[in-house]
Design a protein around this motif. Structure first.
Motif, short mmCIF file in Angstrom:
data_model
loop_
_atom_site.label_atom_id
_atom_site.label_comp_id
_atom_site.label_asym_id
_atom_site.label_seq_id
_atom_site.Cartn_x
_atom_site.Cartn_y
_atom_site.Cartn_z
N LEU A 2 0.82 -1.09 0.07
CA LEU A 2 -0.11 0.09 -0.03
C LEU A 2 1.11 1.21 0.02
N GLU A 6 -2.87 5.45 0.37
CA GLU A 6 -3.73 4.69 0.71
C GLU A 6 -3.81 4.31 2.07
N ALA A 130 -8.50 2.22 -2.38
CA ALA A 130 -7.55 1.94 -1.35
C ALA A 130 -8.26 0.58 -0.39
#
Length: 155
Positions: A2, A6, A130
């Motif tokens: 990530l 995010e 996300a």
């Protein structure tokens, strides 16, 4: 992995879910069983504990996915290692609950629907992306655990 953006989006959106945790659990399972009524038999009649497990796991995932790059390089206990916890969760879902592999996309759909309903306008396209990415990471790891278990669900 990530991105930092995010992680921030997940953290901020989860803060908005926290006050409606019980409602989020209700919404999630209602939607899951609407999408796939046959999955209802995989769960106990009293869903209170199950809802707490769901929201607790999501909180854990958001918290541990938000670790800095430096923290990922450090030793962590197996109870705090997102990968190991989710891998074991996938194994349990396969061995104990006979969750079929085809359930994972439906669960993801129910999760995104729940977040959309619970967060409303705060569930932006970026938040959806996300959460989709986090769920993809979690479900892929759970499937590894299920396949490692060598069960029919993993076939």
């Amino acid at each position: 992995m990530l991105t930092e953006d995010e992680k921030r989006i997940l953290r901020e959106s989860w803060r908005l879910v926290a006050p409606i945790m019980d409602t989020a659990g209700d919404l999630f399972y209602r939607r899951l069983f609407e999408l796939q009524p046959a999955y209802r038999k995989l769960f106990p009649d009293d869903m209170a504990a199950q809802k707490r497990k769901l929201t607790g796991m999501l909180a854990f995932a958001v918290r541990t996915a938000d670790w800095s790059e430096e923290k990922w390089a450090q030793d962590v206990s197996s109870d705090d290692d997102l990968f190991l916890v989710v891998l074991a969760l996938g194994r349990r879902h396969a061995l104990l609950y006979n969750v079929p592999e085809e359930a994972f996309p439906t669960v993801g759909e129910a999760l995104l629907w729940t977040l959309n309903m619970g967060l409303g306008q705060a569930f932006t396209a970026e938040a959806r992306a996300a959460w989709s990415k986090l769920y993809a990471l979690l479900s892929a790891t759970m499937l590894m655990g299920a396949r490692q278990a060598g069960t029919p669900a993993a076939a």
